[in-house]
Design an enzyme around this catalytic site. Structure first.
Site, PDB file in Angstrom:
ATOM      1  N   THR A  14      -0.887   1.176 -12.036  1.00 35.41           N
ATOM      2  CA  THR A  14      -2.189   1.615 -12.530  1.00 35.41           C
ATOM      3  C   THR A  14      -2.504   3.034 -12.050  1.00 35.41           C
ATOM      4  O   THR A  14      -2.975   3.879 -12.821  1.00 35.41           O
ATOM      5  CB  THR A  14      -3.285   0.646 -12.060  1.00 35.41           C
ATOM      6  OG1 THR A  14      -3.031  -0.649 -12.590  1.00 35.41           O
ATOM      7  CG2 THR A  14      -4.663   1.118 -12.516  1.00 35.41           C
ATOM      8  N   ARG A  21      -3.281  10.706 -16.560  1.00 31.93           N
ATOM      9  CA  ARG A  21      -4.433  11.001 -17.410  1.00 31.93           C
ATOM     10  C   ARG A  21      -5.327  12.061 -16.787  1.00 31.93           C
ATOM     11  O   ARG A  21      -5.997  12.821 -17.490  1.00 31.93           O
ATOM     12  CB  ARG A  21      -5.234   9.715 -17.683  1.00 31.93           C
ATOM     13  CG  ARG A  21      -4.481   8.689 -18.524  1.00 31.93           C
ATOM     14  CD  ARG A  21      -5.400   7.629 -19.105  1.00 31.93           C
ATOM     15  NE  ARG A  21      -6.019   6.799 -18.082  1.00 31.93           N
ATOM     16  CZ  ARG A  21      -5.465   5.708 -17.567  1.00 31.93           C
ATOM     17  NH1 ARG A  21      -4.241   5.335 -17.969  1.00 31.93           N
ATOM     18  NH2 ARG A  21      -6.103   4.995 -16.662  1.00 31.93           N
ATOM     19  N   ASN A  41       2.799 -10.556 -12.731  1.00 31.71           N
ATOM     20  CA  ASN A  41       3.123 -11.355 -11.553  1.00 31.71           C
ATOM     21  C   ASN A  41       2.487 -12.743 -11.624  1.00 31.71           C
ATOM     22  O   ASN A  41       3.109 -13.751 -11.278  1.00 31.71           O
ATOM     23  CB  ASN A  41       2.665 -10.605 -10.298  1.00 31.71           C
ATOM     24  CG  ASN A  41       3.324 -11.122  -9.040  1.00 31.71           C
ATOM     25  OD1 ASN A  41       3.168 -12.267  -8.700  1.00 31.71           O
ATOM     26  ND2 ASN A  41       4.063 -10.266  -8.359  1.00 31.71           N
ATOM     27  N   CYS A  42       1.234 -12.796 -12.073  1.00 35.56           N
ATOM     28  CA  CYS A  42       0.500 -14.064 -12.098  1.00 35.56           C
ATOM     29  C   CYS A  42       1.022 -15.029 -13.165  1.00 35.56           C
ATOM     30  O   CYS A  42       0.666 -16.204 -13.168  1.00 35.56           O
ATOM     31  CB  CYS A  42      -0.983 -13.808 -12.320  1.00 35.56           C
ATOM     32  SG  CYS A  42      -1.748 -12.841 -10.996  1.00 35.56           S
ATOM     33  N   THR A 273      -5.426   6.604   4.109  1.00 33.80           N
ATOM     34  CA  THR A 273      -4.952   6.073   5.376  1.00 33.80           C
ATOM     35  C   THR A 273      -5.307   7.039   6.505  1.00 33.80           C
ATOM     36  O   THR A 273      -5.984   8.048   6.306  1.00 33.80           O
ATOM     37  CB  THR A 273      -3.427   5.853   5.343  1.00 33.80           C
ATOM     38  OG1 THR A 273      -2.778   7.129   5.317  1.00 33.80           O
ATOM     39  CG2 THR A 273      -3.018   5.038   4.127  1.00 33.80           C
ATOM     40  N   ILE A 278      -2.131  10.688   2.449  1.00 34.48           N
ATOM     41  CA  ILE A 278      -1.475   9.402   2.202  1.00 34.48           C
ATOM     42  C   ILE A 278      -2.562   8.360   1.936  1.00 34.48           C
ATOM     43  O   ILE A 278      -3.474   8.168   2.756  1.00 34.48           O
ATOM     44  CB  ILE A 278      -0.589   8.952   3.370  1.00 34.48           C
ATOM     45  CG1 ILE A 278       0.529   9.970   3.619  1.00 34.48           C
ATOM     46  CG2 ILE A 278       0.023   7.575   3.074  1.00 34.48           C
ATOM     47  CD1 ILE A 278       1.457   9.601   4.758  1.00 34.48           C
ATOM     48  N   TYR A 279      -2.463   7.692   0.819  1.00 31.36           N
ATOM     49  CA  TYR A 279      -3.419   6.669   0.408  1.00 31.36           C
ATOM     50  C   TYR A 279      -2.689   5.325   0.283  1.00 31.36           C
ATOM     51  O   TYR A 279      -1.456   5.275   0.240  1.00 31.36           O
ATOM     52  CB  TYR A 279      -4.061   7.049  -0.924  1.00 31.36           C
ATOM     53  CG  TYR A 279      -4.919   8.301  -0.871  1.00 31.36           C
ATOM     54  CD1 TYR A 279      -6.302   8.214  -0.870  1.00 31.36           C
ATOM     55  CD2 TYR A 279      -4.336   9.575  -0.824  1.00 31.36           C
ATOM     56  CE1 TYR A 279      -7.100   9.356  -0.834  1.00 31.36           C
ATOM     57  CE2 TYR A 279      -5.120  10.726  -0.774  1.00 31.36           C
ATOM     58  CZ  TYR A 279      -6.500  10.610  -0.774  1.00 31.36           C
ATOM     59  OH  TYR A 279      -7.283  11.728  -0.732  1.00 31.36           O
ATOM     60  N   ASP A 283      -2.270  -5.430  -2.007  1.00 32.21           N
ATOM     61  CA  ASP A 283      -2.189  -6.520  -1.033  1.00 32.21           C
ATOM     62  C   ASP A 283      -1.933  -6.035   0.389  1.00 32.21           C
ATOM     63  O   ASP A 283      -2.184  -6.767   1.348  1.00 32.21           O
ATOM     64  CB  ASP A 283      -1.063  -7.484  -1.429  1.00 32.21           C
ATOM     65  CG  ASP A 283      -1.349  -8.224  -2.724  1.00 32.21           C
ATOM     66  OD1 ASP A 283      -2.481  -8.106  -3.239  1.00 32.21           O
ATOM     67  OD2 ASP A 283      -0.447  -8.909  -3.233  1.00 32.21           O
ATOM     68  N   LYS A 435     -31.021 -24.680 -20.479  1.00 34.44           N
ATOM     69  CA  LYS A 435     -30.956 -24.371 -19.044  1.00 34.44           C
ATOM     70  C   LYS A 435     -29.481 -24.332 -18.670  1.00 34.44           C
ATOM     71  O   LYS A 435     -28.831 -25.361 -18.569  1.00 34.44           O
ATOM     72  CB  LYS A 435     -31.675 -25.428 -18.209  1.00 34.44           C
ATOM     73  CG  LYS A 435     -33.187 -25.416 -18.332  1.00 34.44           C
ATOM     74  CD  LYS A 435     -33.803 -26.476 -17.426  1.00 34.44           C
ATOM     75  CE  LYS A 435     -35.317 -26.511 -17.586  1.00 34.44           C
ATOM     76  NZ  LYS A 435     -35.912 -27.598 -16.736  1.00 34.44           N
TER      77      LYS A 435
END
Length: 818
Positions: A14, A21, A41-42, A273, A278-279, A283, A435
């Protein structure tokens, strides 16, 4: 500007696409040590089970298509082994030939994910034992299933992946057992909600081994023996390890980056980080929880993708976007059931010592009068003063996702239970009720906060002291006959005002109905009449019954019957029998029971009723209702949250005497736990069984001690249960003589003399009785009163009530009370 992204799944892919972009001229290199990038993955468990038939469907992009579309240099099978953040370089190893090279960067993103937990247990590396984390794992599992006859599978761990794998292995034709160290499946939800999942899994034929830990694995040919620390062994043809995951931080640690207190890579609010430029995302990172402010690990795809977008903007445009954090919104399909949660469950709030209240509500997924309204249970947690929402959990068959999504948005924006009432939902009968379930949850919670409805939880109800508390059941008499809370007094709601004199004013009064609505009305009636110690059971009997239900199942099935998963006790219905069909779907308690009784009363003996309802409790109680009314349960099936029972109306019974010529069945009631009386019981039972008749022993009160396991089971008990356990014999080896016991000397003498004379021991006689087919029935009421749990009794023992005993006694020509 040169960007390097390490990890090509979820957050990494991503971010790489978003960087492009943001900056068309940038140089972007994406390193992935596996073969694939940007895959689902899921979806892996569903490909293994065949729900997703085509392997290619799992891939959102190939390395080539991703690289071409986003002008990214995608290098698969290239593992970054070292980061030098001072020189701004990374060392990369080509996995094909082991050669290494160095790349420099301007900005670096870490998205290494997490690795499966694989404890160093003996035999864990044996063939046929797998973890599932990526496509390579999936291919190995799929190939093993294809090339081997997988009749039995064991899944170790009952989280999301574990349950999804259990379902898909079941669909693939295996008989599945789940092993879990905790007392419940699905750790993110509370026990009271997980119990509904337990019952659904059992209905589907899955065996649950809760509060069991694996000690080792051993092989016998192709068979794998899974050894528990309790000594139990489960046989399997394959094992899936779903024990959990931990952040993949080895690379970050080696580079000297800061690791947080939860063991993940530390990042600031911009996902940067401790090292400049560095980012990190996904997970592998830990980030403060929006509700607690404390760091936590969140292994979910949605936050990883959100982080990927945020971090790309910060890497290209400067630190312009703060990441708001994730509250942990998750959902899973468990066979026909949907389970979802968001925010903080009650057990986490308790652990964090945050004051909270909870409420349980049970509604329909849409208007009850519109077809296919299915049950939906909702539990919310909130601040007891302000009503601020902390979390929500939902279990049902339809509409669970949209309710959790709505509540999750409210929680992230600091909403309260009063905001649940204000949500303007799209309403039409096929989609909701006037309701909505979340509005009902809001109304109930607001009543709890204001004091308009004092509540008691199912745990408090279970631990109620009968000396100081009256338990009042305000359901109908028919509902009460199908099951009730031990010690409860039944006064139907519509009779309550005329029977107030039966309710003590000097005791606390705990009220319950089916789901809480009638209990609330009864609470208001009593409070208006001067009763001050009144509380309503939150969630009603439905919540209580699910929470205390034993984990019993129909027993092992043949593999040939595995695919018929919707059938529970299914028998064919003969077409020539007149059958009345009734649709009770969407009816709330006591609707299904009343409809059942009214219809059966209008039918002739021998005719059948086929009734479909969406109340799982009604399905479970159908057998009890038939036993108590003399009707016959022909079949009991389930399909996607709909329960269909077929009941044949019985003939009125004539009173006939049973002679020794008519039947050879024998029934014995074991009331005592004296050693000599127990010996006499099993001698008589063995002798009777040898004549060919059916023998049943009903163990009640002290007699329960005779059938306890020698190895004490680990069970939770209330105060009185613990007291009984302390005072009573722990098993048959501790029994005393009725006379001349002499502080235990007499019983030891008796056993010694029996051994010298070649007389079988009590335990041997007991086993002989079981081997001859003698039926052992433990009295449910006695177990409840004395705090004895099913896990403490011999595995061959079944649980029954008075109806079970009377049914057998009616068919016997000898009935002995010992």
């Amino acid at each position: 500007m040169k960007y390097i992204v390490i990890g090509g799944v979820a957050g990494g892919a991503t971010a790489a696409a978003r960087i492009r972009r943001n900056d068309e001229s940038a140089e972007i290199i994406l390193f992935e040590k596996g073969k694939y990038v940007s895959y689902a993955n899921c979806g892996l468990p569903y490909y293994i089970g065949g729900t997703i038939p085509e392997r290619e469907s799992l891939f959102l992009q190939t390395p080539e298509s991703f690289g071409e579309r986003f002008n990214v240099d995608v290098r698969v099978l290239n593992e970054v082994t070292e980061i030098d953040w001072q020189k701004k370089t990374v060392t990369v190893r080509r996995l094909k030939d082991g050669s290494e090279y160095v790349e420099n960067y301007d900005k670096l993103l870490l998205s290494p994910g997490a690795t499966p937990v694989r404890p160093p247990l003996p035999g864990i590396d044996s063939e046929g034992i797998f973890t599932l984390r990526d496509v390579t794992d999936t291919d190995r599992i799929k190939a093993y299933i294809t090339s081997n006859d997988i009749r039995r599978a064991v899944v170790v761990g009952a989280g999301f992946i574990g349950l999804e794998m259990a379902e898909n292995l079941h669909h693939a034709g295996a008989e599945v057992s789940i092993v879990e160290m905790a007392n419940q499946v699905m750790a993110p939800i509370d026990y009271s909600m997980a119990t509904q999942v337990h019952q659904h899994l059992l209905q589907k034929g899955v065996t649950l081994h809760l509060e069991q830990s694996v000690e080792k694995f051993s092989k016998r040919g192709k068979q794998i023996d899974v050894h528990f620390k309790s000594g139990q062994i489960v046989e399997a043809d394959m094992v899936i390890l779903s024990i959990g995951v931990r952040p993949a931080t080895a690379l970050a640690k080696a580079a000297g980056l800061k690791i947080g207190e939860m063991g993940g890579i530390w990042v600031d609010e911009y996902l940067q980080t401790s090292a400049a430029d560095i980012y990190a995302v996904g997970d592998a990172i830990e980030f403060p929880h929006p509700l607690t402010g404390k760091p936590w690990l969140n292994y979910l795809a949605n936050p990883a993708n959100r982080q990927g977008r945020v971090v790309a903007d910060n890497m290209v445009l400067g630190n312009i976007t703060k990441y708001e954090g994730a509250i942990g919104t998750s959902i899973a399909k468990v066979f026909d059931m949907t389970v979802a949660s968001t925010g903080l469950a009650a057990k986490r709030l308790k652990l964090l010592e945050i004051p909270y209240r909870s409420s349980w509500t049970h509604s329909g997924s849409h208007a009850g009068y519109y077809p296919d309204s299915l049950p939906l249970s909702l539990k919310i947690t909130f601040d007891p003063q302000s009503g601020k929402l902390y979390g929500a959990q939902s279990v049902g068959y339809d509409g669970v996702d949209k309710r959790i999504d709505q509540i999750a948005l409210l929680i992230k924006n600091g909403g309260t239970v009063y905001d649940l009432i204000k949500v303007e939902h799209a309403y039409a009968p096929p989609f909701s009720s006037a309701k909505d379930p979340i509005a009902i949850a809001g109304y109930v919670a607001s009543n709890i906060i204001s004091g308009a409805m004092p509540v008691v939880t199912w745990r408090e109800m279970q631990e109620a002291d009968p000396r100081t508390t009256m338990i009042l059941d305000v359901r109908t008499a028919d509902e009460y006959s199908m099951g009730m809370i031990p010690g409860a007094v039944n006064i139907p709601l519509d009779e309550l005002r005329s029977r107030l004199a039966e309710i003590p004013t000097d005791k606390a009064v705990y009220i319950y109905c089916a789901v809480g609505v009638r209990g609330y009305l009864a609470t208001k009636i009593l409070m208006a009449n001067g009763y001050t110690q009144v509380k309503n059971l939150s969630g009603g009997y439905k919540t209580y019954q699910a929470a205390v239900a034993p984990l019993t199942h129909a027993g092992p099935r043949s593999v040939d019957s595995i695919h018929n998963t919707n059938a529970v006790n299914q028998q064919p219905v003969e077409s020539e029998v007149k059958t009345v069909k009734v649709d009770a779907c969407g009816l709330q308690c006591p609707g299904p029971v009343l409809r059942l009784k009214q219809t059966i009363d209008s039918m002739q003996a021998g005719e059948r009723l086929e009734m479909t309802a969406t109340d799982a409790g009604f399905s479970r109680d159908a057998q009890a209702w038939c036993n108590s009314t003399g009707n016959s349960l022909i079949s009991n099936t389930e399909n996607r949250g709909k329960y269909t029972v077929v009941i044949e109306k019985g003939q009125p019974k004539a009173c006939t005497a049973v002679s020794s010529c008519d039947d050879k069945n024998k029934t014995l009631i074991m009331f005592s736990d004296d050693l000599d009386k127990a010996l006499a019981t099993f001698v008589l039972a063995n002798g009777a069984a040898a004549t060919g008749g059916k023998v049943s022993i009903f163990f009640t009160f002290w007699g329960l001690n005779v059938i306890k396991k020698a190895k004490k089971a680990k069970v939770k008990k209330d105060f009185f249960g613990k007291m009984f356990g302390f005072m009573l014999p722990s098993n048959s080896l501790k029994l005393k003589l009725s006379k001349m016991n002499m502080f235990g000397i007499g019983s030891r003498m008796m056993r010694h003399i029996m051994k010298q004379k070649g007389v079988d021991s009590l335990e041997s006689l007991r086993q002989q009785a079981l081997d001859q087919g003698v039926e052992f029935i433990a009295c449910q009421m006695s177990m409840d009163v004395m705090g004895v749990k099913q896990e403490e009794l011999l595995d061959a023992v079944t649980i029954g009530g008075v109806a079970s005993y009377m049914e057998r006694a009616d068919k016997a020509n000898v009935n002995l009370f010992i």
